[in-house]
Design a protein around this motif. Structure first.
Motif, PDB file in Angstrom:
ATOM      1  N   PHE A 148       0.902  -1.329   0.194  1.00  0.00           N
ATOM      2  CA  PHE A 148       0.001  -0.131   0.075  1.00  0.00           C
ATOM      3  C   PHE A 148       0.876   1.153   0.041  1.00  0.00           C
ATOM      4  O   PHE A 148       1.821   1.472   0.634  1.00  0.00           O
ATOM      5  CB  PHE A 148      -0.957  -0.148   1.388  1.00  0.00           C
ATOM      6  CG  PHE A 148      -1.887  -1.211   1.345  1.00  0.00           C
ATOM      7  CD1 PHE A 148      -2.904  -1.115   0.800  1.00  0.00           C
ATOM      8  CD2 PHE A 148      -1.535  -2.215   2.030  1.00  0.00           C
ATOM      9  CE1 PHE A 148      -3.857  -2.211   0.936  1.00  0.00           C
ATOM     10  CE2 PHE A 148      -2.107  -3.309   2.158  1.00  0.00           C
ATOM     11  CZ  PHE A 148      -3.324  -3.240   1.489  1.00  0.00           C
ATOM     12  N   SER A 149       0.307   2.249  -0.802  1.00  0.00           N
ATOM     13  CA  SER A 149       1.089   3.712  -0.782  1.00  0.00           C
ATOM     14  C   SER A 149       0.093   4.575  -0.416  1.00  0.00           C
ATOM     15  O   SER A 149      -1.113   4.878  -1.164  1.00  0.00           O
ATOM     16  CB  SER A 149       1.704   3.869  -2.108  1.00  0.00           C
ATOM     17  OG  SER A 149       2.286   4.956  -2.000  1.00  0.00           O
ATOM     18  N   VAL A 150       0.239   5.191   0.629  1.00  0.00           N
ATOM     19  CA  VAL A 150      -0.792   6.260   1.145  1.00  0.00           C
ATOM     20  C   VAL A 150      -0.519   7.597   1.063  1.00  0.00           C
ATOM     21  O   VAL A 150       0.704   7.749   1.212  1.00  0.00           O
ATOM     22  CB  VAL A 150      -1.636   5.965   2.549  1.00  0.00           C
ATOM     23  CG1 VAL A 150      -2.084   4.367   2.252  1.00  0.00           C
ATOM     24  CG2 VAL A 150      -0.530   5.550   3.666  1.00  0.00           C
ATOM     25  N   PHE A 151      -1.562   8.243   1.236  1.00  0.00           N
ATOM     26  CA  PHE A 151      -1.298  10.141   1.222  1.00  0.00           C
ATOM     27  C   PHE A 151      -0.578  10.412   0.379  1.00  0.00           C
ATOM     28  O   PHE A 151       0.577  11.131   0.201  1.00  0.00           O
ATOM     29  CB  PHE A 151      -0.644  10.633   2.639  1.00  0.00           C
ATOM     30  CG  PHE A 151      -1.636  10.679   3.568  1.00  0.00           C
ATOM     31  CD1 PHE A 151      -2.387  11.681   3.919  1.00  0.00           C
ATOM     32  CD2 PHE A 151      -1.776   9.765   4.759  1.00  0.00           C
ATOM     33  CE1 PHE A 151      -3.375  11.857   4.944  1.00  0.00           C
ATOM     34  CE2 PHE A 151      -2.617   9.858   5.795  1.00  0.00           C
ATOM     35  CZ  PHE A 151      -3.522  10.736   5.907  1.00  0.00           C
ATOM     36  N   GLU A 152      -0.846   9.881  -0.823  1.00  0.00           N
ATOM     37  CA  GLU A 152       0.055  10.082  -2.132  1.00  0.00           C
ATOM     38  C   GLU A 152      -0.196  11.471  -2.628  1.00  0.00           C
ATOM     39  O   GLU A 152       0.874  12.168  -3.406  1.00  0.00           O
ATOM     40  CB  GLU A 152      -0.380   9.319  -3.236  1.00  0.00           C
ATOM     41  CG  GLU A 152       0.367   7.932  -2.839  1.00  0.00           C
ATOM     42  CD  GLU A 152       0.416   6.753  -4.252  1.00  0.00           C
ATOM     43  OE1 GLU A 152      -0.394   7.009  -5.105  1.00  0.00           O
ATOM     44  OE2 GLU A 152       1.183   5.993  -4.108  1.00  0.00           O
ATOM     45  N   THR A 153      -1.049  12.272  -2.073  1.00  0.00           N
ATOM     46  CA  THR A 153      -1.383  13.602  -2.402  1.00  0.00           C
ATOM     47  C   THR A 153       0.083  14.455  -1.968  1.00  0.00           C
ATOM     48  O   THR A 153       0.409  15.628  -2.291  1.00  0.00           O
ATOM     49  CB  THR A 153      -2.386  14.314  -2.137  1.00  0.00           C
ATOM     50  OG1 THR A 153      -2.747  14.120  -0.859  1.00  0.00           O
ATOM     51  CG2 THR A 153      -3.692  13.650  -2.642  1.00  0.00           C
ATOM     52  N   ALA A 209       7.515   1.313  -6.638  1.00  0.00           N
ATOM     53  CA  ALA A 209       6.901   0.335  -7.788  1.00  0.00           C
ATOM     54  C   ALA A 209       7.184  -0.930  -7.146  1.00  0.00           C
ATOM     55  O   ALA A 209       8.006  -1.687  -7.451  1.00  0.00           O
ATOM     56  CB  ALA A 209       7.683   0.607  -8.949  1.00  0.00           C
ATOM     57  N   ALA A 210       6.312  -1.438  -6.228  1.00  0.00           N
ATOM     58  CA  ALA A 210       6.018  -2.760  -5.743  1.00  0.00           C
ATOM     59  C   ALA A 210       5.030  -3.466  -6.394  1.00  0.00           C
ATOM     60  O   ALA A 210       4.001  -2.775  -6.887  1.00  0.00           O
ATOM     61  CB  ALA A 210       5.939  -2.927  -4.045  1.00  0.00           C
ATOM     62  N   GLU A 211       5.108  -4.852  -6.653  1.00  0.00           N
ATOM     63  CA  GLU A 211       4.198  -5.575  -7.475  1.00  0.00           C
ATOM     64  C   GLU A 211       2.701  -5.496  -6.648  1.00  0.00           C
ATOM     65  O   GLU A 211       2.715  -5.393  -5.329  1.00  0.00           O
ATOM     66  CB  GLU A 211       4.577  -7.112  -7.457  1.00  0.00           C
ATOM     67  CG  GLU A 211       4.879  -7.346  -9.040  1.00  0.00           C
ATOM     68  CD  GLU A 211       5.034  -8.810  -9.032  1.00  0.00           C
ATOM     69  OE1 GLU A 211       4.376  -9.756  -8.900  1.00  0.00           O
ATOM     70  OE2 GLU A 211       6.528  -9.157  -9.188  1.00  0.00           O
ATOM     71  N   ASP A 212       1.618  -5.168  -7.456  1.00  0.00           N
ATOM     72  CA  ASP A 212       0.394  -5.321  -6.773  1.00  0.00           C
ATOM     73  C   ASP A 212       0.067  -4.302  -5.722  1.00  0.00           C
ATOM     74  O   ASP A 212      -0.527  -4.336  -4.792  1.00  0.00           O
ATOM     75  CB  ASP A 212       0.147  -6.756  -6.127  1.00  0.00           C
ATOM     76  CG  ASP A 212      -0.070  -8.022  -6.994  1.00  0.00           C
ATOM     77  OD1 ASP A 212      -0.395  -7.809  -8.271  1.00  0.00           O
ATOM     78  OD2 ASP A 212       0.341  -8.971  -6.514  1.00  0.00           O
ATOM     79  N   MET A 213       0.789  -3.122  -5.669  1.00  0.00           N
ATOM     80  CA  MET A 213       0.623  -2.136  -4.933  1.00  0.00           C
ATOM     81  C   MET A 213      -0.659  -1.413  -5.278  1.00  0.00           C
ATOM     82  O   MET A 213      -1.061  -1.042  -6.298  1.00  0.00           O
ATOM     83  CB  MET A 213       2.041  -0.933  -4.951  1.00  0.00           C
ATOM     84  CG  MET A 213       1.517   0.239  -4.383  1.00  0.00           C
ATOM     85  SD  MET A 213       2.535   0.651  -2.914  1.00  0.00           S
ATOM     86  CE  MET A 213       4.174  -0.289  -3.026  1.00  0.00           C
ATOM     87  N   GLU A 214      -1.269  -1.066  -4.040  1.00  0.00           N
ATOM     88  CA  GLU A 214      -2.534  -0.316  -3.855  1.00  0.00           C
ATOM     89  C   GLU A 214      -2.176   1.232  -3.829  1.00  0.00           C
ATOM     90  O   GLU A 214      -1.319   1.549  -2.727  1.00  0.00           O
ATOM     91  CB  GLU A 214      -3.521  -0.655  -3.036  1.00  0.00           C
ATOM     92  CG  GLU A 214      -4.062  -2.038  -3.289  1.00  0.00           C
ATOM     93  CD  GLU A 214      -5.215  -2.341  -2.302  1.00  0.00           C
ATOM     94  OE1 GLU A 214      -5.846  -1.598  -1.850  1.00  0.00           O
ATOM     95  OE2 GLU A 214      -5.443  -3.521  -2.296  1.00  0.00           O
ATOM     96  N   HIS A 215      -2.532   2.403  -4.452  1.00  0.00           N
ATOM     97  CA  HIS A 215      -2.230   3.684  -4.258  1.00  0.00           C
ATOM     98  C   HIS A 215      -3.595   4.526  -3.747  1.00  0.00           C
ATOM     99  O   HIS A 215      -4.472   4.370  -4.393  1.00  0.00           O
ATOM    100  CB  HIS A 215      -1.801   4.242  -5.592  1.00  0.00           C
ATOM    101  CG  HIS A 215      -0.410   3.369  -6.028  1.00  0.00           C
ATOM    102  ND1 HIS A 215       0.808   3.941  -5.736  1.00  0.00           N
ATOM    103  CD2 HIS A 215      -0.282   2.419  -6.954  1.00  0.00           C
ATOM    104  CE1 HIS A 215       1.710   3.247  -6.341  1.00  0.00           C
ATOM    105  NE2 HIS A 215       0.999   2.399  -6.806  1.00  0.00           N
ATOM    106  N   TRP A 216      -3.350   5.134  -2.629  1.00  0.00           N
ATOM    107  CA  TRP A 216      -4.361   5.854  -2.058  1.00  0.00           C
ATOM    108  C   TRP A 216      -3.990   7.295  -1.993  1.00  0.00           C
ATOM    109  O   TRP A 216      -2.761   7.765  -1.520  1.00  0.00           O
ATOM    110  CB  TRP A 216      -4.714   5.551  -0.754  1.00  0.00           C
ATOM    111  CG  TRP A 216      -5.248   3.904  -0.612  1.00  0.00           C
ATOM    112  CD1 TRP A 216      -4.461   2.863  -1.084  1.00  0.00           C
ATOM    113  CD2 TRP A 216      -6.434   3.454  -0.307  1.00  0.00           C
ATOM    114  NE1 TRP A 216      -5.008   1.724  -0.897  1.00  0.00           N
ATOM    115  CE2 TRP A 216      -6.231   2.149  -0.355  1.00  0.00           C
ATOM    116  CE3 TRP A 216      -7.249   4.111   0.471  1.00  0.00           C
ATOM    117  CZ2 TRP A 216      -7.080   1.324   0.013  1.00  0.00           C
ATOM    118  CZ3 TRP A 216      -8.530   3.237   0.699  1.00  0.00           C
ATOM    119  CH2 TRP A 216      -8.395   1.870   0.716  1.00  0.00           C
ATOM    120  N   ASP A 217      -4.727   8.321  -2.180  1.00  0.00           N
ATOM    121  CA  ASP A 217      -4.759   9.544  -2.050  1.00  0.00           C
ATOM    122  C   ASP A 217      -4.781  10.168  -0.414  1.00  0.00           C
ATOM    123  O   ASP A 217      -4.303  10.633   0.012  1.00  0.00           O
ATOM    124  CB  ASP A 217      -5.667  10.737  -2.799  1.00  0.00           C
ATOM    125  CG  ASP A 217      -5.452  10.543  -4.179  1.00  0.00           C
ATOM    126  OD1 ASP A 217      -4.099  10.269  -4.673  1.00  0.00           O
ATOM    127  OD2 ASP A 217      -6.123  10.899  -4.870  1.00  0.00           O
TER     128      ASP A 217
END
Length: 141
Positions: A119-124, A133-141
């Motif tokens: 998971f990658s969070v607070f992408e804003t 860039a990890a496999e199957d990563m979910e990206h969240w603002d």
């Protein structure tokens, strides 16, 4: 410490502060590994983002002296940080957004073979030059 080598044994990983005075022994596999780009995690880690792994509360055992500090994050929810009184390194924290899980900064394990985040969070708040860039990563603002 890397996962257990003997078949049938539960995986144990040990995270430490920089001086070794505070340790967290984590049993089993983490239930969540994430990258956070929020400004508070940037301040905590001293980097452009932070990476942490989470386990159920009863699967993390702290040893050594620590101080606690509570901070309200960008989510508006408090988090309780446990850090070494000698070197100041954060070894665990619990956020009200996930109250049943203890988070441990992945760098505290000093293990380059640690599993990748999902998971990658607070992408804003992500610095434009950072690309996770990890496999199957979910990206969240």
């Amino acid at each position: 410490m890397a996962p257990a080598d003997r078949a049938g044994e539960m995986t144990r990983r040990i995270a430490t502060c920089r001086c070794g005075g505070l340790t967290a022994t984590c049993t089993g596999e983490p239930v969540r590994i994430s990258v956070c780009h929020c400004l508070e995690c940037q301040k905590r880690s001293g980097s452009a983002f932070a990476v942490q792994a989470r386990w159920p509360l009863d699967q993390v055992e702290l040893s050594g002296a620590f101080h606690e500090w509570v901070r309200v994050g960008e989510s508006g929810r408090p988090a309780t940080f446990r850090f070494c009184p000698n070197c100041g390194a954060t070894v665990t924290f619990v956020s009200a957004s996930m109250p049943d899980l203890t988070a441990v900064p992945v760098g505290a394990f000093a293990d380059p073979t640690f599993p990748a985040p999902r998971f990658s969070v607070f992408e804003t708040r992500r610095h434009p030059w950072v690309h996770v860039a990890a496999e199957d990563m979910e990206h969240w603002d």
